[in-house]
Design a protein around this motif. Structure first.
Motif, mmCIF file in Angstrom:
data_model
loop_
_atom_site.group_PDB
_atom_site.id
_atom_site.type_symbol
_atom_site.label_atom_id
_atom_site.label_comp_id
_atom_site.label_asym_id
_atom_site.label_seq_id
_atom_site.Cartn_x
_atom_site.Cartn_y
_atom_site.Cartn_z
ATOM 1 N N THR A 191 0.851 -1.177 0.000
ATOM 2 C CA THR A 191 0.000 0.000 0.000
ATOM 3 C C THR A 191 0.891 1.232 0.000
ATOM 4 O O THR A 191 1.743 1.389 0.871
ATOM 5 N N GLU A 215 -4.631 2.612 -9.642
ATOM 6 C CA GLU A 215 -5.554 2.393 -8.537
ATOM 7 C C GLU A 215 -4.762 1.897 -7.333
ATOM 8 O O GLU A 215 -3.821 1.117 -7.486
ATOM 9 N N ASN A 216 -5.142 2.349 -6.167
ATOM 10 C CA ASN A 216 -4.572 1.829 -4.933
ATOM 11 C C ASN A 216 -5.582 0.849 -4.336
ATOM 12 O O ASN A 216 -6.772 1.148 -4.275
ATOM 13 N N SER A 217 -5.084 -0.309 -3.922
ATOM 14 C CA SER A 217 -5.958 -1.326 -3.333
ATOM 15 C C SER A 217 -5.236 -1.977 -2.172
ATOM 16 O O SER A 217 -4.086 -1.659 -1.878
ATOM 17 N N SER A 218 -5.897 -2.905 -1.528
ATOM 18 C CA SER A 218 -5.267 -3.632 -0.427
ATOM 19 C C SER A 218 -4.095 -4.482 -0.921
ATOM 20 O O SER A 218 -3.239 -4.875 -0.138
#
Length: 119
Positions: free
Chosen positions: A79, A103-106
């Motif tokens: 992250t 996109e930022n994700s888990s």
């Protein structure tokens, strides 16, 4: 990735990895009978460099082909502490991406580009 060809690689986040990732993607496209598009090396190297800056020990590169387009996605597996650099998407578009995004994700930061295999 139903109904399309795809492959992925997990790589150490080292300075030489962008070029190695680009070679992996070009080899896979060639094995699939596709001619790697002219901007491929620059685009893959740029995607990988963008996620390496997140500080992860490893990254992954995913590639899929469908309808004469190739999608390349780089994933940081960490992250990110900061937003993606404002220049990433304009640079990818200027490099020949038909479409691109981030996109930022888990799972970490994802940066991707779609390239046309017919041009």
């Amino acid at each position: 990735m139903k109904n399309r060809r795809g492959s992925s690689w997990t790589l150490d986040a080292e300075p030489w990895i962008p070029a190695k990732a680009a070679a992996h993607v070009a080899e896979k496209l060639t094995a699939w009978g596709c001619k790697p598009p002219a901007p491929l090396e620059d685009v893959v190297s740029f995607l990988v460099t963008a996620v390496i800056t997140d500080g992860s020990r490893r990254i992954s590169v995913h590639v899929s082909e469908q309808n004469h387009h190739v999608l390349i996605l780089a994933l940081s597996h960490q992250t990110p502490d900061t937003a993606v650099d404002e220049d990433v998407l304009p640079t990818l578009r200027d490099s020949g991406a038909v479409s691109c995004g981030t996109e930022n994700s888990s799972e970490g930061r994802q940066v991707w580009a779609l390239l046309d295999l017919t041009s």
